[in-house]
Design an enzyme around this catalytic site. Structure first.
Site: not given
Length: 81
Positions: A17-19
């Protein structure tokens, strides 16, 4: 539907997941030669806007296409310099 590019390398960041999709995409593109195309496979819906924003604001890369299907987001990024 599948993009038709001469893919030099495929980066699998599914589950990240981000980043991390952007961080790993930047790292992978740095290792490629000029004009090489990187295919990025992600499961994070946010990667659509994150990778687009990163490519738009980064010299030396071009986002060629993005596809969404079967819970996998595909991004095609070319190193331009």
């Amino acid at each position: 539907m599948s993009a038709e590019f001469d893919i030099a390398e495929t980066l699998d960041v599914k589950g990240a997941s981000c980043p991390m999709p952007v961080v790993k995409t930047k790292s992978a593109i740095d290792d490629l030669s000029e004009d090489a195309v990187l295919e990025v496979l992600a499961t994070d819906a946010g990667s659509m806007s994150d990778i687009d924003g990163w490519a738009s604001g980064t010299e030396g890369v071009e986002l060629l296409d993005q596809e969404e299907g079967d819970d996998v987001y595909r991004h095609y990024v070319r190193k331009t310099e």
